[in-house]
Design a protein around this motif. Structure first.
Motif: not given
Length: 90
Positions: A10-18, A22-27
């Motif tokens: 769950q921690g890894k999934e949450q990190e991936c979502r963040k 972030k990547s989407l916002a930058e794009r």
């Protein structure tokens, strides 16, 4: 043991979502900037087209007059290019 694995996953999934968010916002930010630059280039091109047509008006048949004042059109194009570069830098 299973609980640790679940929490880790769950921690890894949450990190991936963040990271994805972030990547989407930058794009999206880059896309907006690109659209603004394209709109500015289009506006300057329209202005330049108008200025060149105004410069050429009345001299269509007089090639010598057009060539002798070509430096005015070139100076206007260079000024517009500098303005665009200045706006990009800010």
């Amino acid at each position: 043991m299973l609980e640790d694995y679940t929490n880790s996953r769950q921690g890894k999934e949450q990190e991936c979502r963040k990271l994805w968010a972030k990547s989407l916002a930058e794009r999206n930010q880059r896309d907006l900037q690109t659209q603004g630059e394209q709109a500015e280039r289009h506006r300057l091109a329209e202005t330049l087209d108008f200025e060149i047509k105004r410069w050429a008006a009345g001299n269509e048949g007089n090639l010598r007059a057009l060539l002798s004042t070509l430096h005015y059109a070139k100076a206007l194009a260079e000024k517009n290019q500098r303005d665009l570069q200045t706006q990009r830098a800010s």
